[in-house]
Design an enzyme around this catalytic site. Structure first.
Site, PDB file in Angstrom:
ATOM      1  N   SER A  32     -76.944  45.254  19.017  1.00 19.97           N
ATOM      2  CA  SER A  32     -76.588  44.832  17.659  1.00 19.97           C
ATOM      3  C   SER A  32     -77.775  44.204  16.944  1.00 19.97           C
ATOM      4  O   SER A  32     -77.979  44.434  15.743  1.00 19.97           O
ATOM      5  CB  SER A  32     -75.419  43.844  17.710  1.00 19.97           C
ATOM      6  OG  SER A  32     -75.758  42.703  18.499  1.00 19.97           O
ATOM      7  N   VAL A  33     -78.590  43.416  17.657  1.00 20.74           N
ATOM      8  CA  VAL A  33     -79.771  42.799  17.036  1.00 20.74           C
ATOM      9  C   VAL A  33     -80.802  43.872  16.693  1.00 20.74           C
ATOM     10  O   VAL A  33     -81.377  43.883  15.595  1.00 20.74           O
ATOM     11  CB  VAL A  33     -80.388  41.734  17.964  1.00 20.74           C
ATOM     12  CG1 VAL A  33     -81.673  41.174  17.352  1.00 20.74           C
ATOM     13  CG2 VAL A  33     -79.396  40.605  18.217  1.00 20.74           C
ATOM     14  N   GLN A  53     -82.568  50.843  27.211  1.00 21.99           N
ATOM     15  CA  GLN A  53     -81.799  51.351  28.341  1.00 21.99           C
ATOM     16  C   GLN A  53     -80.542  52.055  27.858  1.00 21.99           C
ATOM     17  O   GLN A  53     -80.083  53.020  28.474  1.00 21.99           O
ATOM     18  CB  GLN A  53     -81.437  50.199  29.285  1.00 21.99           C
ATOM     19  CG  GLN A  53     -82.639  49.610  30.008  1.00 21.99           C
ATOM     20  CD  GLN A  53     -82.238  48.516  30.976  1.00 21.99           C
ATOM     21  OE1 GLN A  53     -81.076  48.108  31.026  1.00 21.99           O
ATOM     22  NE2 GLN A  53     -83.205  48.041  31.756  1.00 21.99           N
ATOM     23  N   PRO A 235     -65.823  21.345 -16.085  1.00 21.02           N
ATOM     24  CA  PRO A 235     -65.281  20.006 -16.316  1.00 21.02           C
ATOM     25  C   PRO A 235     -66.235  18.869 -15.989  1.00 21.02           C
ATOM     26  O   PRO A 235     -65.971  17.722 -16.346  1.00 21.02           O
ATOM     27  CB  PRO A 235     -64.069  19.973 -15.381  1.00 21.02           C
ATOM     28  CG  PRO A 235     -64.486  20.848 -14.244  1.00 21.02           C
ATOM     29  CD  PRO A 235     -65.307  21.948 -14.852  1.00 21.02           C
ATOM     30  N   ASP A 258     -72.768  19.366 -25.631  1.00 21.02           N
ATOM     31  CA  ASP A 258     -71.746  18.396 -25.997  1.00 21.02           C
ATOM     32  C   ASP A 258     -72.058  17.038 -25.389  1.00 21.02           C
ATOM     33  O   ASP A 258     -72.748  16.932 -24.369  1.00 21.02           O
ATOM     34  CB  ASP A 258     -70.371  18.856 -25.500  1.00 21.02           C
ATOM     35  CG  ASP A 258     -69.815  20.020 -26.312  1.00 21.02           C
ATOM     36  OD1 ASP A 258     -70.389  20.318 -27.369  1.00 21.02           O
ATOM     37  OD2 ASP A 258     -68.814  20.612 -25.876  1.00 21.02           O
ATOM     38  N   LYS A 280     -69.638  15.080 -30.334  1.00 22.47           N
ATOM     39  CA  LYS A 280     -68.462  14.969 -31.192  1.00 22.47           C
ATOM     40  C   LYS A 280     -67.390  14.225 -30.401  1.00 22.47           C
ATOM     41  O   LYS A 280     -67.155  14.486 -29.239  1.00 22.47           O
ATOM     42  CB  LYS A 280     -67.933  16.352 -31.592  1.00 22.47           C
ATOM     43  CG  LYS A 280     -68.857  17.117 -32.500  1.00 22.47           C
ATOM     44  CD  LYS A 280     -68.182  18.356 -33.062  1.00 22.47           C
ATOM     45  CE  LYS A 280     -67.839  19.331 -31.975  1.00 22.47           C
ATOM     46  NZ  LYS A 280     -67.210  20.551 -32.495  1.00 22.47           N
ATOM     47  N   GLY A 311     -68.499  21.703 -22.908  1.00 22.84           N
ATOM     48  CA  GLY A 311     -67.663  21.279 -21.793  1.00 22.84           C
ATOM     49  C   GLY A 311     -66.499  22.226 -21.587  1.00 22.84           C
ATOM     50  O   GLY A 311     -65.949  22.778 -22.535  1.00 22.84           O
ATOM     51  N   THR A 341     -62.152  25.860 -17.314  1.00 18.49           N
ATOM     52  CA  THR A 341     -61.588  24.919 -18.265  1.00 18.49           C
ATOM     53  C   THR A 341     -60.940  23.731 -17.559  1.00 18.49           C
ATOM     54  O   THR A 341     -60.560  23.807 -16.383  1.00 18.49           O
ATOM     55  CB  THR A 341     -60.574  25.620 -19.183  1.00 18.49           C
ATOM     56  OG1 THR A 341     -60.238  24.758 -20.255  1.00 18.49           O
ATOM     57  CG2 THR A 341     -59.318  26.012 -18.426  1.00 18.49           C
ATOM     58  N   MET A 393     -56.084  16.023 -25.206  1.00 21.13           N
ATOM     59  CA  MET A 393     -55.748  15.128 -26.307  1.00 21.13           C
ATOM     60  C   MET A 393     -56.528  13.826 -26.201  1.00 21.13           C
ATOM     61  O   MET A 393     -57.010  13.447 -25.139  1.00 21.13           O
ATOM     62  CB  MET A 393     -54.252  14.830 -26.328  1.00 21.13           C
ATOM     63  CG  MET A 393     -53.744  14.075 -25.101  1.00 21.13           C
ATOM     64  SD  MET A 393     -51.946  13.899 -25.106  1.00 21.13           S
ATOM     65  CE  MET A 393     -51.674  13.048 -26.628  1.00 21.13           C
TER      66      MET A 393
END
Length: 494
Positions: A32-33, A53, A235, A258, A280, A311, A341, A393
């Site tokens: 695998s390696v 092998q 956020p 912002d 604001k 934001g 959001t 709000m």
């Protein structure tokens, strides 16, 4: 002492990208390696000879298809003749040293996987946007660290950079003919790669990309066009920025941000980018929306890349639509990079599912920053049971919001949660009922940014919280007084 230090210090390797097309590379070991080492060699066009092998499943497939040759089951020094490189991928220490010693004797570069002291070259961790490639090496001392760095770079680079690099390669001679002066050529390519046209080119077919690049090259002598990226900052937790948002912050000339975008997010921007706060706040407007429009226009017309960093998400109560309308009306190129959001992020960080089969089958996201916005809401619909309300709000409107909901039929005992500074280290989660909502906010002196969640799902915050401190409640005595005094807690409708 200096000799001891030089032996202990990791080697300073010479970075090299080898053209192996048609050149012979010997690989010892085919498990695998070994397969992980063989695959990029085949992709680079190398002639791979395998000594092992036994062949693993992938190596056997390459041999059967003729992509690689199985030379022998046992290594012999003669196998190194004509090889440009040798890779050893076995767990046999004696064999590893034998191959390394024979390669050194023949001046063939050798890599013994995970044994840096026997290796004359290292296989780096690779960020592949072929033909663009980035190789990261720790000199064999910390391959896990190299992989971690690769993962970080992977997130920062568009998948479309490879096709874009191929496009520029095809057009290299024509670009040189059209822009023979080196500084002009470099400046034009730099503006092309940093601007919105690069994103467009990555998404086009070959014919469309050629036509688009032709038009851009014909306009190369014109003044550079600026553009605006409207970017959602999420956020507050910088880990919630999207990969694209980080890319744009790294490319920005001007960042109009912002007031509530935290310093940790701004720290991810290009260091020499100019930062302009467009603060604001409810009740006080430091920069009007019209002034923000003019700032975007002014800097874009100067040929700069402007990032309007907002934001949360630009299209959820962020006036992103108004800004796009303004930019389109004035012929400024733009793009939108969404952000997470507040309703989604704050609820998640408070352990509150916004929907739940037992409590809420719908979600409403509303804003109520002032009396005018309160008057426009559909209170009858908002007062329905088995739904979650996420309310953006100002905290000064809580009394009116409570009154309107109860007047329209929402139970006074409906659970609520106030999430202040959601997703940030200083996050606070306050839980109570609709009837005690204003008192809850006043008791803990809640300030912006704060999100209000209303609905039965908020009762899960106490058991499901995982970030920051456990939820806070009104003291028992104050809550009892509030619940006993209906007139004081929520005035009856006039």
């Amino acid at each position: 002492m200096s000799q001891i230090l030089s032996q202990e210090a990791p080697p300073r390797l010479f970075p090299l990208f080898a053209d192996l097309r048609g050149r012979r590379v010997l690989v010892v070991g085919a498990g695998s390696v070994g397969a992980r080492k063989i695959e990029p060699l085949l992709m680079a066009g190398a002639r791979v000879d395998i000594v092992a092998q036994a062949l693993g499943e992938r190596a056997q497939g390459w041999v059967l298809s003729g992509q690689a040759q199985w030379r022998s089951t046992a290594f012999e020094p003669r196998h190194l003749e004509g090889a440009w490189l040798v890779v050893v991928a076995t767990n046999d220490e004696v064999l590893n040293r034998l191959v390394a010693d024979e390669a050194e004797r023949r001046q063939v570069l050798c890599n013994v996987v995970d044994v840096s002291r026997l290796s004359s070259f290292q296989s780096p961790a690779v960020v592949d946007r072929a033909p663009l490639q980035i190789a990261i090496s720790s000199g064999g001392t910390a391959p896990v660290l190299a992989r971690m760095v690769r993962e970080q770079i992977e997130r920062l680079l568009d998948d479309g950079l490879g096709p874009l690099a191929s496009l520029l390669h095809r057009w290299r001679d024509r670009i040189r003919q059209h822009l023979p002066e080196l500084s002009a050529r470099r400046g034009w390519i730099d503006r092309l790669l940093r601007g919105p046209l690069a994103r467009r080119l990555q998404a086009l077919s070959t014919e469309q990309a050629d036509a688009t690049l032709e038009s851009a090259l014909q306009a190369a002598q014109q003044a550079p066009r600026g553009w605006v990226s409207i970017v959602g900052a999420g956020p507050g937790d910088p880990g919630l920025l999207t990969v694209q948002a980080v890319r744009r912050l790294q490319q920005a000339d001007i960042i109009l941000h912002d007031r509530l975008v935290p310093a940790a997010v701004l720290a991810m921007a290009r260091r020499d980018a100019e930062r302009i706060e467009t603060g604001k706040q409810a009740g006080t407007h430091h920069t009007t929306q019209e002034q923000i429009h003019q700032l975007m226009l002014e800097h874009a017309r100067e040929g700069k890349h402007v990032v309007r960093l907002k934001g949360g998400d630009p299209f959820v109560f962020g006036r992103g639509g108004e800004e796009l309308e303004f930019l389109r009306a004035h012929g400024i190129d733009y793009e939108v990079v969404p952000g997470i959001t507040a309703a989604l992020a704050c609820a998640a960080y408070a352990g509150i599912p916004l929907t739940h089969r037992d409590h809420a089958q719908s979600l409403r996201i509303v804003t109520a920053h002032c009396r005018d916005s309160l008057d426009t809401l559909d209170w009858q619909a908002l007062a329905l049971e088995r739904q979650t309300l996420a309310v953006y709000m100002g905290v000064q409107g809580l009394s009116t919001f409570r009154q309107r909901l109860i007047e329209h039929g929402r139970a006074a005992t409906t659970p609520v949660a106030l999430i202040e500074n959601g997703s940030r280290p200083e996050q606070r989660v306050l839980v109570g009922s609709l009837q005690t909502l204003p008192e809850l906010a006043a008791h803990y002196q809640v300030v912006s940014p704060a999100l209000l969640l209303i609905g039965e799902v908020t009762s899960l915050a106490a058991s499901l919280h995982w970030f920051g401190q456990p939820p806070l409640q009104l003291p028992d005595a104050e809550r009892a007084r509030c619940e006993a005094s209906m007139e004081r807690c929520w005035p009856a409708a006039a």
